[in-house]
Motif scaffolding. Structure first.
Motif, PDB file in Angstrom:
ATOM      1  N   ALA A  88      -1.930  -1.645  -0.537  1.00  0.00           N
ATOM      2  CA  ALA A  88      -2.801  -2.471  -1.371  1.00  0.00           C
ATOM      3  C   ALA A  88      -3.114  -3.794  -0.696  1.00  0.00           C
ATOM      4  O   ALA A  88      -4.254  -4.274  -0.720  1.00  0.00           O
ATOM      5  CB  ALA A  88      -2.150  -2.710  -2.728  1.00  0.00           C
ATOM      6  N   ILE A 121       3.171   4.009  -5.765  1.00  0.00           N
ATOM      7  CA  ILE A 121       3.879   2.812  -5.310  1.00  0.00           C
ATOM      8  C   ILE A 121       4.850   3.165  -4.187  1.00  0.00           C
ATOM      9  O   ILE A 121       4.931   2.463  -3.175  1.00  0.00           O
ATOM     10  CB  ILE A 121       4.608   2.125  -6.478  1.00  0.00           C
ATOM     11  CG1 ILE A 121       3.596   1.397  -7.357  1.00  0.00           C
ATOM     12  CG2 ILE A 121       5.653   1.136  -5.954  1.00  0.00           C
ATOM     13  CD1 ILE A 121       4.213   0.563  -8.452  1.00  0.00           C
ATOM     14  N   PHE A 145      -2.504  -0.311 -13.422  1.00  0.00           N
ATOM     15  CA  PHE A 145      -1.247   0.423 -13.344  1.00  0.00           C
ATOM     16  C   PHE A 145      -1.259   1.521 -14.393  1.00  0.00           C
ATOM     17  O   PHE A 145      -1.531   1.258 -15.563  1.00  0.00           O
ATOM     18  CB  PHE A 145      -0.056  -0.493 -13.617  1.00  0.00           C
ATOM     19  CG  PHE A 145       0.098  -1.607 -12.633  1.00  0.00           C
ATOM     20  CD1 PHE A 145       0.899  -1.473 -11.520  1.00  0.00           C
ATOM     21  CD2 PHE A 145      -0.574  -2.802 -12.820  1.00  0.00           C
ATOM     22  CE1 PHE A 145       1.037  -2.501 -10.607  1.00  0.00           C
ATOM     23  CE2 PHE A 145      -0.449  -3.841 -11.926  1.00  0.00           C
ATOM     24  CZ  PHE A 145       0.351  -3.687 -10.807  1.00  0.00           C
ATOM     25  N   ALA A 150       3.798  -5.881  -7.334  1.00  0.00           N
ATOM     26  CA  ALA A 150       2.419  -5.461  -7.090  1.00  0.00           C
ATOM     27  C   ALA A 150       1.393  -6.386  -7.718  1.00  0.00           C
ATOM     28  O   ALA A 150       0.213  -6.341  -7.358  1.00  0.00           O
ATOM     29  CB  ALA A 150       2.213  -4.039  -7.614  1.00  0.00           C
ATOM     30  N   SER A 203      -0.264  -8.093  -5.052  1.00  0.00           N
ATOM     31  CA  SER A 203      -0.736  -7.279  -3.930  1.00  0.00           C
ATOM     32  C   SER A 203      -2.227  -6.976  -3.994  1.00  0.00           C
ATOM     33  O   SER A 203      -2.784  -6.396  -3.069  1.00  0.00           O
ATOM     34  CB  SER A 203       0.037  -5.954  -3.879  1.00  0.00           C
ATOM     35  OG  SER A 203      -0.359  -5.114  -4.950  1.00  0.00           O
ATOM     36  N   VAL A 255      -8.020  -1.259  -6.364  1.00  0.00           N
ATOM     37  CA  VAL A 255      -6.771  -0.513  -6.182  1.00  0.00           C
ATOM     38  C   VAL A 255      -6.074  -0.354  -7.524  1.00  0.00           C
ATOM     39  O   VAL A 255      -5.922  -1.322  -8.283  1.00  0.00           O
ATOM     40  CB  VAL A 255      -5.831  -1.229  -5.193  1.00  0.00           C
ATOM     41  CG1 VAL A 255      -4.468  -0.539  -5.164  1.00  0.00           C
ATOM     42  CG2 VAL A 255      -6.436  -1.257  -3.802  1.00  0.00           C
ATOM     43  N   MET A 256      -5.659   0.870  -7.829  1.00  0.00           N
ATOM     44  CA  MET A 256      -4.874   1.130  -9.030  1.00  0.00           C
ATOM     45  C   MET A 256      -3.591   1.839  -8.622  1.00  0.00           C
ATOM     46  O   MET A 256      -3.610   2.737  -7.770  1.00  0.00           O
ATOM     47  CB  MET A 256      -5.659   1.968 -10.029  1.00  0.00           C
ATOM     48  CG  MET A 256      -4.970   2.062 -11.393  1.00  0.00           C
ATOM     49  SD  MET A 256      -6.086   2.586 -12.718  1.00  0.00           S
ATOM     50  CE  MET A 256      -6.335   4.292 -12.276  1.00  0.00           C
ATOM     51  N   MET A 257      -2.479   1.450  -9.218  1.00  0.00           N
ATOM     52  CA  MET A 257      -1.174   1.989  -8.850  1.00  0.00           C
ATOM     53  C   MET A 257      -0.705   3.078  -9.807  1.00  0.00           C
ATOM     54  O   MET A 257      -0.857   2.964 -11.023  1.00  0.00           O
ATOM     55  CB  MET A 257      -0.125   0.878  -8.859  1.00  0.00           C
ATOM     56  CG  MET A 257      -0.336  -0.193  -7.806  1.00  0.00           C
ATOM     57  SD  MET A 257      -0.051   0.459  -6.147  1.00  0.00           S
ATOM     58  CE  MET A 257      -0.034  -1.058  -5.202  1.00  0.00           C
ATOM     59  N   ALA A 304      -3.576  -5.253  -6.711  1.00  0.00           N
ATOM     60  CA  ALA A 304      -3.817  -4.105  -7.588  1.00  0.00           C
ATOM     61  C   ALA A 304      -4.521  -4.552  -8.865  1.00  0.00           C
ATOM     62  O   ALA A 304      -4.209  -5.584  -9.427  1.00  0.00           O
ATOM     63  CB  ALA A 304      -2.495  -3.420  -7.928  1.00  0.00           C
ATOM     64  N   ARG A 329      -6.843  -4.893   0.466  1.00  0.00           N
ATOM     65  CA  ARG A 329      -7.452  -6.142   0.003  1.00  0.00           C
ATOM     66  C   ARG A 329      -8.024  -6.920   1.182  1.00  0.00           C
ATOM     67  O   ARG A 329      -9.051  -7.588   1.066  1.00  0.00           O
ATOM     68  CB  ARG A 329      -6.419  -7.001  -0.734  1.00  0.00           C
ATOM     69  CG  ARG A 329      -7.016  -8.273  -1.346  1.00  0.00           C
ATOM     70  CD  ARG A 329      -6.003  -9.022  -2.151  1.00  0.00           C
ATOM     71  NE  ARG A 329      -4.878  -9.484  -1.330  1.00  0.00           N
ATOM     72  CZ  ARG A 329      -3.816 -10.110  -1.815  1.00  0.00           C
ATOM     73  NH1 ARG A 329      -3.706 -10.323  -3.110  1.00  0.00           N
ATOM     74  NH2 ARG A 329      -2.855 -10.503  -1.018  1.00  0.00           N
TER      75      ARG A 329
END
Length: 218
Positions: A66, A55, A101, A93, A96, A78-80, A98, A70
Motif C-alpha cells: 500500500a 494484509i 477495510f 494501515a 499506509s 487501496v482496500m485491505m 489504505a 501510494r
C-alpha cells in the motif's frame, strides 16, 4: 467498469473474492497477485482503479504494498482484506494510504460496496472492522469519545455533517447529492477537514467520525 487488482497469497481466497466481485456488473478483476511485490508490478501494468490487498503476504505484505502503491500510483485506491486477529495491522494501515477495510469472513455485499466506495474516492470500513479498530486505538470508549468530540469541536456544523457522511463511506459525489451541493464544494470541504484535523486520508477521518458518535454503530 471498476477495474480491480486482487492480491492474496492463498489461491482459494483469491478464487472466492474473484467470484464475489464478478457477481457485480460494474466490477472486473483484471489481475491477481500472490504477494505484495507482484501486486505493485501488476498494478503498474494494468493501472486498476482499486487494489484489494491481503494484509499478510510473503515477501512484501499488504502494508508495504500500500505504501509503495501510494508512491507510484497515487490515483489507485487501496482496500485491505483482513481478519479479526489482525487489529494491530489495521491500526498500522491507517497511515499506509489504505482507503478501506473489509473482513474476509464478512458479508459479500460489504466487499462490493467497499470497492465501489473507494473507487469513487470514498472511504469504506466494514462496521465490524470499524468497531474493532476504534476499540484497539485507545484506552477506553468514553475516553476515546471525549477526545474525538474535542477534536471536532473546531469544525463548523457543515464540516461535521460532511465528516459524518465520510464516516458512512460515501464518495464526494454521493455526499454532494445528499447535501444538494456541487461535488467541487464537497471536495473542498473534505480537503479542509483533513487539513484541520491533520489527517492523511479519509479512513482516519471516518474513524474519528465513528469515535465521536457521528455515525451510528449498530
Amino acid at each position: 467498469m471498476i477495474r480491480v487488482l486482487l492480491a492474496d497469497d492463498e489461491a482459494m481466497i483469491r478464487a472466492g473474492v474473484r467470484a464475489i466481485l464478478s457477481s457485480a456488473d460494474d466490477v472486473e478483476v483484471v489481475a491477481e497477485a500472490g504477494d505484495g511485490h507482484e501486486a505493485v508490478e501488476l498494478a503498474l501494468l494494468h493501472r486498476p482503479e482499486v487494489c484489494l490487498l491481503d494484509i499478510r503476504m510473503p515477501e512484501l505484505d499488504g502494508l508495504g504494498a500500500a505504501e509503495e502503491l501510494r508512491r507510484v500510483l497515487p490515483q489507485t485506491a487501496v482496500m485491505m482484506l483482513t481478519t479479526f486477529s489482525e487489529d494491530e495491522y489495521i491500526a498500522s494501515a491507517l497511515g499506509s494510504g489504505a482507503a478501506g477495510f473489509v473482513l474476509k469472513s464478512g458479508d459479500p455485499r460489504e466487499l462490493i460496496a467497499g470497492v465501489r466506495a473507494v473507487a469513487e474516492g470514498g472511504a469504506y470500513l466494514s462496521p465490524s472492522v470499524a468497531r474493532r479498530v476504534i476499540s484497539h486505538l485507545g484506552p477506553g470508549r468514553l475516553g476515546k469519545q471525549a477526545t474525538a468530540r474535542a477534536r471536532i469541536e473546531g469544525l463548523t456544523v457543515r464540516e461535521r455533517e460532511v465528516l459524518a457522511l465520510v464516516g458512512e463511506g460515501l464518495s464526494n459525489a454521493e455526499i454532494a447529492r445528499r447535501l444538494h451541493v456541487v461535488e467541487g464544494t464537497v471536495k473542498a470541504y473534505v480537503s479542509q477537514i483533513l487539513a484541520r484535523l491533520d489527517f492523511r486520508n479519509r479512513v482516519q477521518a471516518a474513524i474519528l467520525a465513528y469515535e465521536a458518535g457521528l455515525v451510528p454503530q449498530a
